[in-house]
Scaffold this motif. Structure first.
Motif, PDB file in Angstrom:
ATOM      1  N   PRO A  52      -2.527  -5.872   4.983  1.00 13.65           N
ATOM      2  CA  PRO A  52      -2.965  -4.815   5.901  1.00 13.65           C
ATOM      3  C   PRO A  52      -2.725  -5.245   7.339  1.00 13.65           C
ATOM      4  O   PRO A  52      -2.547  -6.431   7.627  1.00 13.65           O
ATOM      5  N   LEU A  79      -5.725  -8.840  -2.857  1.00 11.15           N
ATOM      6  CA  LEU A  79      -4.787  -8.912  -1.742  1.00 11.15           C
ATOM      7  C   LEU A  79      -3.664  -9.876  -2.097  1.00 11.15           C
ATOM      8  O   LEU A  79      -3.899 -11.061  -2.343  1.00 11.15           O
ATOM      9  N   TYR A 135      -8.311  -3.265   6.352  1.00 11.17           N
ATOM     10  CA  TYR A 135      -8.581  -3.813   5.025  1.00 11.17           C
ATOM     11  C   TYR A 135      -9.969  -3.392   4.536  1.00 11.17           C
ATOM     12  O   TYR A 135     -10.123  -2.927   3.405  1.00 11.17           O
ATOM     13  N   LEU A 151      -8.106  -6.576   9.758  1.00 11.55           N
ATOM     14  CA  LEU A 151      -9.250  -6.694   8.859  1.00 11.55           C
ATOM     15  C   LEU A 151     -10.046  -5.394   8.827  1.00 11.55           C
ATOM     16  O   LEU A 151     -10.686  -5.076   7.811  1.00 11.55           O
ATOM     17  N   CYS A 169     -10.706  -5.782  -5.899  1.00  7.81           N
ATOM     18  CA  CYS A 169      -9.900  -5.593  -4.692  1.00  7.81           C
ATOM     19  C   CYS A 169      -9.042  -6.844  -4.508  1.00  7.81           C
ATOM     20  O   CYS A 169      -9.570  -7.903  -4.146  1.00  7.81           O
ATOM     21  N   HIS A 188      -3.665  -4.572  -2.497  1.00 14.97           N
ATOM     22  CA  HIS A 188      -2.842  -4.595  -1.296  1.00 14.97           C
ATOM     23  C   HIS A 188      -1.537  -5.313  -1.637  1.00 14.97           C
ATOM     24  O   HIS A 188      -1.485  -6.543  -1.650  1.00 14.97           O
ATOM     25  N   GLU A 207     -10.002   0.255   3.600  1.00 12.73           N
ATOM     26  CA  GLU A 207      -9.229   0.569   2.396  1.00 12.73           C
ATOM     27  C   GLU A 207      -9.906   0.062   1.120  1.00 12.73           C
ATOM     28  O   GLU A 207      -9.941   0.764   0.111  1.00 12.73           O
ATOM     29  N   VAL A 228      -5.671 -11.529   9.774  1.00 14.31           N
ATOM     30  CA  VAL A 228      -5.500 -11.234   8.345  1.00 14.31           C
ATOM     31  C   VAL A 228      -4.968 -12.461   7.620  1.00 14.31           C
ATOM     32  O   VAL A 228      -5.455 -12.829   6.539  1.00 14.31           O
TER      33      VAL A 228
END
Length: 637
Positions: A307, A331, A313, A310, A329, A303, A316, A522
């Motif tokens: 995003p 962020l 997120y 949540l 993953c 990311h 994804e 987020v």
């Protein structure tokens, strides 16, 4: 369940059910309605595809994802299963063929976009059939508390009752407890039939990387270069950003492509196909990418921007590691990203005066009327999705009733000379057709016909004209193309307009507050040093028995501090630009909210032609509310 197991093996080539599938299928076969909340890639589709073969009647699948419908229908047909789809990409001939299959009882599964359920002809046909199962994919869209609310979904619960569907299956990967409760309430699903398999996926290693905007690209490059050749998705917020980041990755020798909704469909399809085939390693995409993409070996999801919720997120990152293999993953937690996302939210909230004017206009059009959403959007400076939301709420409140869409304009190409075509009819019908063709405007190849205007000019019912065109096309005498979709409605009552406008206005204000709250959630997630999967599971009403041991919180027990959000007061030059714009007295910028949106770079239907103005987006780095307050102060509001 013996028949279900046999079908699983003989038709679908699988030896055993995944977690949750058997329980859902068993209850559906018993005639009960079910809500399944499985993670992305958790096998939700089998829960309606398999029962469809074992229950009487048609299984109707409602899905907003055309790519998913295309893939699933093709796969089902390859297995010899009678399946079809109806969506905006279908031609008139394909729609007629599907209708014939429905009438004959040949179809077992029919996939439709939710908008199709506004078509009266289609609904009339459905009401004459036995709907053994109504499956609602992305069911969180039905809830006004959900993160991805879609107006057309609000009507699905009543539709299930109108169609007398024998059972309902609601499916989603992202439902908080309140959203799940809302789905069950609307569809009459017993609480014990809410089946969820847990949100934790142990093969995904989650990480949060606090950073400033300038640090993102080096972080991304290091991560991609450390795992060359692996399939990765990089999510960004803006289309322009997708292009820029992809170009920067390409210059560093990475096989990367941009993907966003602003591209031509054929370009998006070629990029998607290249990614699926392994010819592109990395796709830098807006959230338009990934919906319905069935690629099992995606090894990483990054990311690049935060995003917008949540739920987004979770959806994804769920596209990583569907094959069960270890996947990452990451962020990139840059609080400055919040400003753009907040501004998107503010851009959707209509100006109260415009909302009141829209409602008053709709209810002044008479007992029966038709509208084009695009025209209303431009006239009242309200985004099309918001127009559709208003129309849906007016339907749910019993103020209006939709009677279906129609096309205002037909383009006709003659496959026979007109004289030869007319010879096949008796004199009265030939004279009618001759008058019909004469009411259109002949181009080099196509005759353009506004059906409503032609019906009025000829003094004939619109339906007669359409039946004539359909008959001629079925005989191969003409080919047609349609455009200019309009929605038909009946007015059922005339409520107090001020009270109705105030109530709908509060609805949009509440939705704005909910969206802003999700953005804060987020940021809270990114700043919290507790186990990341445990946080996500808790948000969705699940519980992780113990910390995962592999996320960035578990691996680094130290504090995590996000950079401060940039906050620069309005400069004297910026204040002067506000004053100068106000002085221009632009017709499309008469309301403070219109001015503030324009200054922050939020286009709206009425300001689209002004986007090259030097003031457009000039305050995009400022918080929307600050700009709005300054504009209101200068206007004395």
């Amino acid at each position: 369940m013996n028949a279900a197991l046999q079908t699983l093996r003989s038709t679908f080539g699988l030896q055993a059910f995944r977690e949750g599938q058997q329980a859902a299928i068993e209850r559906l076969l018993n005639g009960e309605s079910v809500l399944t909340v499985f993670p992305t890639g958790g096998g939700k589709s089998l829960c309606y595809q398999l029962p469809a073969l074992l229950i009487d009647g048609l299984t109707l699948v409602v899905s907003p994802l055309i790519a998913l419908m295309q893939d699933q229908v093709s796969a089902l047909q390859a297995r010899g299963i009678a399946a079809a789809r109806l969506d905006s990409s279908r031609s008139a001939a394909e729609v007629r063929e599907t209708y014939a299959q429905m009438r004959s009882g040949e179809l077992k599964l029919l996939y439709v976009a939710p908008e199709r359920l506004q078509n009266e002809r289609f609904l009339s046909l459905l009401k004459g059939l036995r709907i053994g199962l109504l499956a609602v994919d992305e069911a969180h869209c039905i809830s006004e508390w959900g993160h991805n609310f879609r107006p057309d979904y609000l009507k699905l619960a009543q539709l299930a009752r109108d169609l007398q569907a024998q059972r309902v299956l609601a499916l989603t990967a992202t439902a908080t407890p309140s959203v799940a409760e809302d789905i069950c309430r609307q569809f009459g699903i017993p609480a014990q039939n809410h089946i969820h398999t847990g949100f934790y996926r142990p093969n995904l290693a989650l990480a949060v990387r606090p950073c400033r905007d300038s640090e993102k690209l080096p972080l991304l490059l290091r991560a991609l270069q450390a795992a060359p050749g692996e399939a990765s998705i990089v999510y960004v917020t803006l289309q322009q950003q997708a292009e820029q980041v992809a170009a920067q990755l390409q210059s560093a020798g990475i096989r990367a492509w941009a993907y966003h909704a602003g591209m031509k469909p054929e370009v998006r399809e070629s990029i998607q196909n290249a990614f699926m085939a392994g010819e592109a390693d990395t796709v830098v995409a807006t959230i338009a990418f990934g919906m319905g993409i069935d690629k099992a070996d995606i090894r990483a999801v990054y990311h690049y921007n935060l995003p917008k919720s949540l739920e987004n997120y979770m959806q994804e990152i769920g596209r990583a590691g569907r094959d069960g293999g270890a996947s990452r993953c990451e962020l990139f937690a840059c609080p400055d990203d919040i400003r753009v996302l907040e501004n998107f939210t503010y851009g959707d909230t209509p100006v109260p005066e415009h909302l009141d004017a829209l409602i008053g206009h709709l209810l002044s059009l008479g007992q029966t009327f038709d509208i084009a959403v695009y025209d209303l959007s431009n006239h009242f400076d309200i985004r099309p999705l918001v127009i559709n939301t208003v129309l849906t709420y007016l339907e749910l409140e019993g103020v209006i009733a939709g009677t279906g869409p129609f096309y205002s304009t037909y383009q006709i190409r003659f496959e026979l000379p007109q004289a030869q075509l007319l010879q096949g009819f008796d004199p009265a019908r030939a004279e009618f057709l001759q008058r019909l063709f004469a009411s259109g405007k002949q181009g080099r190849i196509w005759l353009t016909l506004d059906v409503t205007e032609a019906a009025e000019a000829l003094g004939e019912p619109r339906e007669r004209l359409l039946k004539a065109l359909q008959y001629l096309e079925s005989q191969g005498s003409i080919s047609t193309q349609v455009k200019g979709v309009r929605q038909q409605y009946r007015r059922l009552q005339l409520p107090d307009l001020a009270e109705l406008g105030a109530r709908l206005g509060q609805l949009f204000v509440r939705r704005e507050a909910q969206s802003l709250s999700r953005l804060q959630q987020v940021l809270d997630y990114a700043a919290d040093t507790r186990c990341l999967p445990a946080q996500l599971c808790g948000y969705f009403g699940d519980e992780l028995a113990e910390p995962c041991g592999q996320c960035s919180s578990c691996m680094d027990s130290g504090p995590r501090t996000l950079p401060d959000q940039a906050d620069t007061p309005l400069s004297a030059a910026q204040q002067q630009s506000i004053e100068a714009l106000i002085a221009e007295q632009q017709a499309a910028l008469q309301h403070p909210r219109q001015l503030a949106r324009f200054l922050c770079g939020l286009s709206s239907p009425a300001t689209f032609r002004l986007r090259k103005h030097s003031a457009y987006g000039s305050l995009g780095a400022q918080p929307f509310q600050r700009v709005l307050e300054e504009v209101e102060r200068r206007l004395g509001r």
